[in-house]
Design a protein around this motif. Structure first.
Motif, PDB file in Angstrom:
ATOM      1  N   CYS A 262      14.847   1.300  -3.213  1.00 23.42           N
ATOM      2  CA  CYS A 262      14.067   0.364  -4.042  1.00 23.42           C
ATOM      3  C   CYS A 262      12.567   0.587  -3.879  1.00 23.42           C
ATOM      4  N   GLY A 266      12.882  -4.300  -2.066  1.00 22.73           N
ATOM      5  CA  GLY A 266      14.024  -5.116  -1.649  1.00 22.73           C
ATOM      6  C   GLY A 266      15.209  -4.899  -2.571  1.00 22.73           C
ATOM      7  N   CYS A 267      16.346  -4.520  -1.980  1.00 20.29           N
ATOM      8  CA  CYS A 267      17.551  -4.283  -2.783  1.00 20.29           C
ATOM      9  C   CYS A 267      18.764  -4.543  -1.880  1.00 20.29           C
ATOM     10  N   CYS A 270      18.939  -2.405   1.393  1.00 22.03           N
ATOM     11  CA  CYS A 270      18.083  -2.767   2.530  1.00 22.03           C
ATOM     12  C   CYS A 270      18.177  -4.270   2.805  1.00 22.03           C
TER      13      CYS A 270
HETATM   14 ZN   LIG Z   1      15.977  -1.329  -0.764  1.00 24.10          ZN
END
Ligand SMILES: [Zn+2]
Length: 339
Positions: A262, A266-267, A270
């Motif tokens: 990402c 943030g994805c 993670c």
């Molecule tokens: Zn991520």
């Protein structure tokens, strides 16, 4: 008569045969006892004496030309036959299947190449090890849980013969034999007694790096880590270090990189944090240097280690660790282009 010979000569020069049978028919037609040329030879008797010389010359030429031509055609058929037996020129080529490098090998090579550019050379050691090189020399306390039967595969109930649980054992072997400067990278397979699942296996692969010399500082470690992260992932990759604990390094840290999926926003990969953990590192504990016969008052060093599976997952998003050891060609073929 000369006209007839010339006409025949013309005929012979243009003569063609599609196969051996046709050629034999031609041979009979011209060269057999009752063939055209033999007939002419018979007629030669009746040629006037003053013409014999000229007619004879033409007749000989006709005979020789015919013989040569028939031999030529014959040779052509024989060659064609050989070619036909050995080689089918109309056949399409065999499908040649090239193998592919295993994804773990690809990533291991890439890691070793990056550290190679920093001057590290590859060191290897045995997978069947003893307690000293795997634990004691590396400052593992007697009661450290890693020594437990639950984590370590011991061989024949002998607590001194075991399968290495990390490649740090190669570091202690090299330090025992060699005085600094030491700059090595140790890739290899390690074993732990864990239940096999999508995220754990009883064997996996590590790469560890060790640098020992005069005045090696934490800043040197950080520089190497940043270089590695940028080379391995992308030039805009960021790193962060969190304090941690390992028996063989002091201080110790764990390194995160900005999530390469990402880009740090943030994805799910993670877990929304923008960071993923990739390796452990630290300054080599003076006890470890002393255990291996290196004067810790003169020398210092850093060490870092990572799981190759972990890095491979980050690069290729392999969801199930077991796929690395199942040898399913449908999985392995996906790495063809990475070779
Ligand atoms: Zn991520």
């Amino acid at each position: 008569m000369i006209d007839k010979i010339k006409a025949l000569l013309q005929e012979v020069e243009n003569m063609k045969a599609a196969n051996a049978d046709e050629l034999e028919a031609l041979r009979i037609k011209y060269l057999s006892k009752k063939g055209e040329i033999s007939m002419l030879m018979n007629d030669f008797r009746n040629v006037a004496a003053d013409q014999k010389r000229e007619v004879g010359k033409f007749l000989n030429e006709l005979k020789e030309t015919t013989q040569t031509k028939i031999n030529e055609l014959k040779e052509q058929f024989e060659n064609a036959q050989v070619v036909q037996n050995d080689l089918d020129l109309t056949r399409s080529s065999y499908p040649i299947e090239l193998g592919t490098r295993h994804p773990l090998s690809l990533v291991r090579k890439e890691i070793c190449d990056i550290f190679g550019r920093l001057g590290f050379s590859i060191a290897e050691g045995p997978e069947v090890e003893d307690d000293w090189h795997v634990f004691s020399s590396l400052n593992f306390a007697e009661d450290h849980p890693a020594r437990d039967m639950q984590d370590t595969f011991f061989i024949q109930h002998n607590p001194d013969v075991l399968l290495r649980t990390h490649t740090s054992s190669v570091q202690s072997r090299v330090m025992e034999k060699q005085q600094p400067p030491i700059r090595i990278i140790c890739p290899g397979r390690v074993y732990r007694n864990e239940a096999i699942s999508y995220r754990a296996h009883c064997f996996f692969h590590q790469v560890e790096a060790l640098y020992v010399d005069k005045n090696v500082s934490f800043a040197d470690l950080k520089q190497a880590l940043l270089y590695f992260a940028k080379e391995m992932f992308s030039a805009d990759t960021k790193i962060r270090l969190r304090p941690s604990y390992f028996p063989f390094t002091e201080p110790s840290a764990e390194m995160d990189i900005s999530c390469n999926i990402c880009g740090g926003k943030g994805c799910p990969f993670c877990k929304g944090t923008g960071w993923v953990e990739i390796l452990g590192c630290g300054m080599v504990d003076p006890n470890v240097l002393e255990n291996c016969g290196i004067d810790s008052k003169v020398y210092s060093g850093y060490a870092l280690g990572m799981g190759i599976e972990r890095i491979t997952n980050l690069k290729y998003q392999v969801k199930d660790l077991r796929m690395f050891s199942e040898n399913d060609v449908r999985f392995l073929r996906q790495f063809e282009s990475a070779n």
